[in-house]
Scaffold this motif. Sequence first.
Motif, PDB file in Angstrom:
ATOM      1  N   THR A  51       0.800  -0.649   0.249  1.00  0.00           N
ATOM      2  CA  THR A  51      -0.083  -0.293   0.045  1.00  0.00           C
ATOM      3  C   THR A  51       0.546   1.110   0.241  1.00  0.00           C
ATOM      4  OG1 THR A  51      -1.763  -1.569   1.147  1.00  0.00           O
ATOM      5  CG2 THR A  51      -1.760   1.527   1.655  1.00  0.00           C
ATOM      6  N   GLU A  52       1.937   1.528   0.896  1.00  0.00           N
ATOM      7  CA  GLU A  52       3.009   2.556   1.207  1.00  0.00           C
ATOM      8  C   GLU A  52       4.166   1.996   0.679  1.00  0.00           C
ATOM      9  OE1 GLU A  52      -0.446   5.270   3.381  1.00  0.00           O
ATOM     10  OE2 GLU A  52       1.475   4.637   3.978  1.00  0.00           O
ATOM     11  N   ILE A  53       5.118   2.417   0.745  1.00  0.00           N
ATOM     12  CA  ILE A  53       6.568   2.446   0.763  1.00  0.00           C
ATOM     13  C   ILE A  53       7.195   4.457   0.718  1.00  0.00           C
ATOM     14  CG2 ILE A  53       8.932   1.558  -0.339  1.00  0.00           C
ATOM     15  CD1 ILE A  53       6.798  -0.186  -2.051  1.00  0.00           C
ATOM     16  N   SER A  54       8.422   3.653   2.047  1.00  0.00           N
ATOM     17  CA  SER A  54       8.871   5.052   1.757  1.00  0.00           C
ATOM     18  C   SER A  54      10.308   4.363   1.553  1.00  0.00           C
ATOM     19  CB  SER A  54       8.517   5.313   3.538  1.00  0.00           C
ATOM     20  OG  SER A  54       9.318   6.439   3.930  1.00  0.00           O
ATOM     21  N   VAL A  55      11.042   4.805   1.061  1.00  0.00           N
ATOM     22  CA  VAL A  55      12.399   5.601   1.144  1.00  0.00           C
ATOM     23  C   VAL A  55      13.023   6.263   1.166  1.00  0.00           C
ATOM     24  CG1 VAL A  55      12.380   3.349  -0.520  1.00  0.00           C
ATOM     25  CG2 VAL A  55      12.191   5.068  -1.646  1.00  0.00           C
ATOM     26  N   VAL A  56      14.948   6.239   1.654  1.00  0.00           N
ATOM     27  CA  VAL A  56      15.467   7.650   1.276  1.00  0.00           C
ATOM     28  C   VAL A  56      16.220   7.963  -0.177  1.00  0.00           C
ATOM     29  CG1 VAL A  56      17.302   8.598   2.151  1.00  0.00           C
ATOM     30  CG2 VAL A  56      15.896   7.026   3.359  1.00  0.00           C
ATOM     31  N   GLU A  57      16.289   8.929  -0.923  1.00  0.00           N
ATOM     32  CA  GLU A  57      16.603   9.648  -1.731  1.00  0.00           C
ATOM     33  C   GLU A  57      18.383   8.496  -2.014  1.00  0.00           C
ATOM     34  OE1 GLU A  57      17.779  13.573  -2.256  1.00  0.00           O
ATOM     35  OE2 GLU A  57      16.733  13.137  -4.487  1.00  0.00           O
ATOM     36  N   LYS A  58      18.109   7.815  -3.332  1.00  0.00           N
ATOM     37  CA  LYS A  58      19.547   7.267  -4.011  1.00  0.00           C
ATOM     38  C   LYS A  58      18.707   5.564  -3.644  1.00  0.00           C
ATOM     39  CE  LYS A  58      22.401  10.933  -3.632  1.00  0.00           C
ATOM     40  NZ  LYS A  58      24.822  11.465  -3.715  1.00  0.00           N
ATOM     41  N   GLU A  59      17.958   5.307  -3.012  1.00  0.00           N
ATOM     42  CA  GLU A  59      18.156   3.942  -2.390  1.00  0.00           C
ATOM     43  C   GLU A  59      16.922   3.160  -3.931  1.00  0.00           C
ATOM     44  OE1 GLU A  59      17.480   3.943   1.885  1.00  0.00           O
ATOM     45  OE2 GLU A  59      15.800   2.283   1.015  1.00  0.00           O
ATOM     46  N   ASP A  60      17.328   2.095  -3.810  1.00  0.00           N
ATOM     47  CA  ASP A  60      16.679   1.351  -5.300  1.00  0.00           C
ATOM     48  C   ASP A  60      15.445   0.597  -4.328  1.00  0.00           C
ATOM     49  OD1 ASP A  60      19.686  -0.629  -6.556  1.00  0.00           O
ATOM     50  OD2 ASP A  60      19.079   2.100  -6.494  1.00  0.00           O
ATOM     51  N   VAL A  61      14.073   0.560  -5.175  1.00  0.00           N
ATOM     52  CA  VAL A  61      12.633   0.255  -4.852  1.00  0.00           C
ATOM     53  C   VAL A  61      11.787  -0.512  -5.664  1.00  0.00           C
ATOM     54  CG1 VAL A  61      11.571   2.599  -5.095  1.00  0.00           C
ATOM     55  CG2 VAL A  61      10.910   1.021  -3.633  1.00  0.00           C
ATOM     56  N   THR A  62      11.634  -1.601  -5.543  1.00  0.00           N
ATOM     57  CA  THR A  62      10.549  -2.000  -6.296  1.00  0.00           C
ATOM     58  C   THR A  62       8.808  -2.259  -5.712  1.00  0.00           C
ATOM     59  OG1 THR A  62      12.156  -3.372  -6.580  1.00  0.00           O
ATOM     60  CG2 THR A  62      10.514  -4.403  -7.089  1.00  0.00           C
ATOM     61  N   LEU A  63       8.399  -2.094  -7.454  1.00  0.00           N
ATOM     62  CA  LEU A  63       6.957  -2.496  -6.895  1.00  0.00           C
ATOM     63  C   LEU A  63       5.991  -3.438  -6.830  1.00  0.00           C
ATOM     64  CD1 LEU A  63       5.989   1.725  -7.868  1.00  0.00           C
ATOM     65  CD2 LEU A  63       6.903   0.374  -5.536  1.00  0.00           C
ATOM     66  N   ASP A  64       5.750  -4.577  -6.107  1.00  0.00           N
ATOM     67  CA  ASP A  64       5.049  -5.468  -6.845  1.00  0.00           C
ATOM     68  C   ASP A  64       3.588  -5.667  -7.321  1.00  0.00           C
ATOM     69  OD1 ASP A  64       6.275  -6.529  -3.791  1.00  0.00           O
ATOM     70  OD2 ASP A  64       7.452  -6.940  -5.673  1.00  0.00           O
ATOM     71  N   CYS A  65       3.600  -6.317  -8.805  1.00  0.00           N
ATOM     72  CA  CYS A  65       2.303  -6.494  -9.521  1.00  0.00           C
ATOM     73  C   CYS A  65       2.119  -7.750  -9.991  1.00  0.00           C
ATOM     74  CB  CYS A  65       2.276  -5.031 -10.548  1.00  0.00           C
ATOM     75  SG  CYS A  65       0.793  -5.230 -11.554  1.00  0.00           S
ATOM     76  N   VAL A  66       0.678  -8.435  -9.496  1.00  0.00           N
ATOM     77  CA  VAL A  66       0.565  -9.558  -9.654  1.00  0.00           C
ATOM     78  C   VAL A  66      -0.978  -9.861 -10.071  1.00  0.00           C
ATOM     79  CG1 VAL A  66       0.229 -12.005  -8.799  1.00  0.00           C
ATOM     80  CG2 VAL A  66       1.815 -10.564  -7.382  1.00  0.00           C
ATOM     81  N   TYR A  67      -1.284 -10.200 -11.356  1.00  0.00           N
ATOM     82  CA  TYR A  67      -2.741 -10.035 -11.827  1.00  0.00           C
ATOM     83  C   TYR A  67      -3.349 -11.508 -12.351  1.00  0.00           C
ATOM     84  CZ  TYR A  67       0.697 -11.248 -16.046  1.00  0.00           C
ATOM     85  OH  TYR A  67       1.223 -13.136 -16.353  1.00  0.00           O
ATOM     86  N   GLU A  68      -4.528 -11.710 -12.498  1.00  0.00           N
ATOM     87  CA  GLU A  68      -4.802 -12.671 -12.827  1.00  0.00           C
ATOM     88  C   GLU A  68      -5.887 -12.656 -14.048  1.00  0.00           C
ATOM     89  OE1 GLU A  68      -6.226 -13.989  -7.926  1.00  0.00           O
ATOM     90  OE2 GLU A  68      -7.355 -14.617  -9.616  1.00  0.00           O
ATOM     91  N   THR A  69      -5.530 -13.307 -15.171  1.00  0.00           N
ATOM     92  CA  THR A  69      -6.593 -13.207 -16.254  1.00  0.00           C
ATOM     93  C   THR A  69      -6.508 -14.781 -16.538  1.00  0.00           C
ATOM     94  OG1 THR A  69      -6.568 -12.966 -18.337  1.00  0.00           O
ATOM     95  CG2 THR A  69      -5.376 -12.736 -17.782  1.00  0.00           C
TER      96      THR A  69
END
Lengths: 115, 115
Positions: free
Chosen positions: A9-27
Amino acid sequence: AQKVTQAQTEISVVEKEDVTLDCVYETRDTTYYLFWYKQPPSGELVFLIRRNSFDEQNEISGRYSWNFQKSTSSFNFTITASQVVDSAVYFCALSENTNAGKSTFGDGTTLTVKP
Amino acid sequence: ETGVTQTPRHLVMGMTNKKSLKCEQHLGHNAMYWYKQSAKKPLELMFVYNFKEQTENNSVPSRFSPECPNSSHLFLHLHTLQPEDSALYLCASSQEVGTGGNEQFFGPGTRLTVL
């Protein structure tokens, strides 16, 4: 039925960090399209990328990269060396070939990048 | 004007008022969409028009009435709304509703408050 889950729902990082946003789908369709959109505080959703179900090649665009894996029904988005301007809500979306007018969006992930 | 524009940007109305939201796209697209974005359900598709014909009505209450006079303009007529209809209303356009692979371009939205 098509469904998109963005578990973070929410992610907080400090500048210059790498971050991955997840997405899972169904079809149930064999032909479908996946999208990522960015919604900055101004409110306007901005298209970032589209992937069709037959193209599993990962893509890199500057600091952005996307990892599409049909085996796990995932389409994850990574921001490398994050910046404050990356702070936004990010939506993953799915559109099936047989239901073309009806894109399904995930609930969105709010990313906050702190200086 | 470029992209997708929406007016007004903010609207406050009473439950007995009648108002209209306007959307205009300058991209030469043939499909237009209305979405509702609220805290409870981040992005809900409401209506889809393809070449001026309505192709999707996502079980939207009749107090919301869309109108698409041509491929560039889309209206959402509002009457006897409820407080729970308060939300950000987003308009979008895409090349057309075809195989589902067309990305959508969004306007900045109208922030609606129903008193």
